[in-house]
Design an enzyme around this catalytic site. Structure first.
Site, PDB file in Angstrom:
ATOM      1  N   HIS A  82       0.841  -1.192   0.000  1.00 43.81           N
ATOM      2  CA  HIS A  82       0.000   0.000   0.000  1.00 43.81           C
ATOM      3  C   HIS A  82       0.873   1.237   0.000  1.00 43.81           C
ATOM      4  CE1 HIS A  82      -3.507   2.496   0.778  1.00 43.81           C
ATOM      5  NE2 HIS A  82      -2.747   3.173   1.612  1.00 43.81           N
ATOM      6  N   ASP A 161     -15.079   2.084   6.747  1.00 41.10           N
ATOM      7  CA  ASP A 161     -14.065   3.080   6.392  1.00 41.10           C
ATOM      8  C   ASP A 161     -14.620   4.091   5.394  1.00 41.10           C
ATOM      9  OD1 ASP A 161     -11.432   4.294   6.200  1.00 41.10           O
ATOM     10  OD2 ASP A 161     -11.492   3.520   4.170  1.00 41.10           O
ATOM     11  N   ARG A 168     -15.262  12.202   8.090  1.00 47.01           N
ATOM     12  CA  ARG A 168     -14.031  12.904   8.502  1.00 47.01           C
ATOM     13  C   ARG A 168     -13.752  14.078   7.573  1.00 47.01           C
ATOM     14  NH1 ARG A 168      -9.913   8.370   7.962  1.00 47.01           N
ATOM     15  NH2 ARG A 168      -8.398  10.034   8.314  1.00 47.01           N
ATOM     16  N   SER A 183      -7.924   3.580   9.061  1.00 47.24           N
ATOM     17  CA  SER A 183      -8.552   3.629   7.736  1.00 47.24           C
ATOM     18  C   SER A 183      -7.742   2.797   6.734  1.00 47.24           C
ATOM     19  CB  SER A 183      -8.628   5.098   7.295  1.00 47.24           C
ATOM     20  OG  SER A 183      -8.892   5.210   5.931  1.00 47.24           O
ATOM     21  N   LYS A 187      -8.635  -1.672   5.394  1.00 47.95           N
ATOM     22  CA  LYS A 187      -8.759  -2.192   4.029  1.00 47.95           C
ATOM     23  C   LYS A 187      -7.708  -3.267   3.766  1.00 47.95           C
ATOM     24  CE  LYS A 187      -8.846   2.153   3.049  1.00 47.95           C
ATOM     25  NZ  LYS A 187      -8.867   3.530   2.635  1.00 47.95           N
TER      26      LYS A 187
HETATM   27  N1  URA Z   1      -5.642   6.908   2.979  1.00 44.44           N
HETATM   28  C1  URA Z   1      -6.704   6.245   3.506  1.00 44.44           C
HETATM   29  O1  URA Z   1      -7.116   5.219   2.979  1.00 44.44           O
HETATM   30  N2  URA Z   1      -7.271   6.745   4.622  1.00 44.44           N
HETATM   31  C2  URA Z   1      -6.849   7.871   5.240  1.00 44.44           C
HETATM   32  O2  URA Z   1      -7.400   8.252   6.239  1.00 44.44           O
HETATM   33  C3  URA Z   1      -5.744   8.534   4.681  1.00 44.44           C
HETATM   34  C4  URA Z   1      -5.151   8.013   3.548  1.00 44.44           C
END
Ligand code: URA
Length: 447
Positions: A82, A161, A168, A183, A187
């Site tokens: 990621h 999320d 947010r 967050s 995932k």
């Molecule tokens: N990327 C994400 O998936 N979530 C965040 O809060 C910030 C960056």
């Protein structure tokens, strides 16, 4: 069981939630029984009071389990990567086949680009025929057969999320470390891989503006992974400048293929090797026992990562992967045949001296203006447009020298893109020292 106002007050007082508290709040929100205004108040309390490491780990697992959990347990040596977001970041296109060639299984979900950031699915779709729709059975079978498969992100992946992120965004609670860490990692946990390698970007264009903030985020994410029984390592990288020379979908695929042919830009090659090394240090597919696994040294891991670039085995994995998902492999053998917008414009240096900076965000916005990205989800994009950066920070330039080339279609968005790029380059009369790309490595025991 507490009431929701009691849970909000609990966090407002700086106390720690139990897993049951978090399930009540988060799963209630996903089910629609806890309203936005209560979750907004709770998010602000988290923003100010923070969360303990076990509490963030619990929050992340609750978020991950709010939807589908991809089961990759039948696959060996699963790995996921990621990046916290970059411009011209085609790392996944290079790294995924490298990892497959090293013996890992990459069964990955990837998103599409939004605003100035690109997405791996969009990039791959510039290869005629390639498509991201696979049934779960096809996805797993392909991963087993060639070590590499990729699908678009399932709508039901960590739905908590998606909902929390939207809230947010409108309640000024995006830049909270526990909320960012949970967050991202929710995932990743739902995506099922056993080993996770993170590329945490640091710089003006990134979520984390300083190295110390980036390290803190990386440590939080490594700890979340450990609590969930996964192995996570992170590399912190500077992202003030775009990676490589190309930004735009087809152009980035071309550059990724050149890199897999061993003739890519040094920064992109260096980052891909560094991330592959972290994956090998976390879990070596060739090691049969935990004892031999800890014996992998950085130097031997690096030699193996470079080897799969030099001997063409990573490139062969990309070819097999593209073909398996309907793409024509001729474009991997001849990437110059990919559709690139035929119209060109050049940007010239404004003064003689050294390039002091190149704002990655502005380059991303220039690609967006040319039609290569989308403002809203679902919009069509032009894969062929983009920007080629010819001069990077630290290099000497003379007034009038070409520093960037724009690939456009009949002038669409050209003036805006040109102006953005003009502003993106900063000059200095003195020599400029360029900070290293790899700033720090975070993970378990260091080899
Ligand atoms: N990327 C994400 O998936 N979530 C965040 O809060 C910030 C960056």
């Amino acid at each position: 069981m507490s009431t929701i106002p009691e849970l909000i007050a609990h966090k407002r007082s700086g106390l720690t939630h139990s897993r049951a508290d978090l399930e009540q709040l988060i799963l209630g929100y996903v089910a629609g029984t806890v309203p936005d205004y209560q979750v907004s108040a709770w998010l602000m309390a988290v923003y100010w009071r923070g969360m303990s490491a076990p509490e963030v780990a619990d929050l992340t697992q609750v978020m991950a389990r709010s939807g589908d959990m991809l089961n990759l347990s039948e696959l060996a040596h699963t790995v996921d990567k990621h990046s916290t977001g970059g411009v011209g970041d085609k790392t996944s296109l290079v790294l995924m086949p490298m990892l497959a060639a090293l013996g890992f299984t990459v069964a990955k979900m990837s998103g599409r680009g939004l605003a100035h950031t690109g997405g791996t699915v969009d990039k791959l779709e510039s290869i005629p025929g390639w498509q991201s729709e696979l049934s779960e059975a096809q996805f797993l079978a392909q991963a087993r057969d060639i070590g590499l498969s990729l699908v678009g992100q399932s709508k039901n992946l960590a739905p908590a999320d998606g909902l929390l992120y939207a809230l947010r965004d409108v309640t000024a609670t995006v830049d909270s470390l526990p909320l960012i860490a949970s967050s991202i990692m929710s995932k990743k946990l739902a995506s099922g891989a056993q080993t996770i390698v993170l590329d945490v970007k640091v710089g003006q264009g990134a979520f984390m503006k300083t190295l110390s903030a980036g390290c803190e985020l990386a440590r939080a994410m490594v700890s979340i992974g450990e609590h969930a029984g996964r192995t996570v390592r992170a590399v912190l990288t500077g992202m003030d400048t775009p990676l490589g020379h190309m930004a735009g979908n087809s152009l980035e695929v071309q550059e990724a293929v050149f890199t897999l042919q061993g003739r890519g830009p040094a920064d992109l090659t260096e980052l891909c090797v560094a991330l592959a090394v972290e994956a090998l240090l976390a879990h070596d597919p060739l090691a049969q026992t935990a004892v031999s696994q800890t014996a992998v040294s950085y130097a031997s891991a690096e030699a193996r990562a470079r080897q799969v670039l030099q001997d063409g085995s990573a490139l062969s994995k990309l070819r097999a992967f593209v073909q398996a998902q309907g793409g024509d492999p001729i474009y991997i053998d001849h990437p110059e045949r990919l559709d690139v917008a035929p119209d060109r414009a050049e940007l010239q240096a404004q003064q003689t001296g050294y390039l002091a900076g190149l704002d990655a965000l502005a380059v991303g916005q220039a690609v967006l203006a040319l039609g290569g990205g989308r403002e809203r989800k679902g919009e069509a994009i032009d894969h062929g447009v983009g920007v080629e950066v010819l001069k990077k920070p630290g290099e000497r330039v003379a007034t009038g020298e070409v520093v960037a080339r724009l690939y456009h279609r009949s002038g669409r968005g050209l003036e805006t893109a040109h102006n953005l790029l003009q502003e993106a380059f900063a000059y200095s009369e003195q020599t400029v020292s360029v900070p290293p790309l790899i700033l720090e490595r975070i993970g378990e025991e260091r080899a």
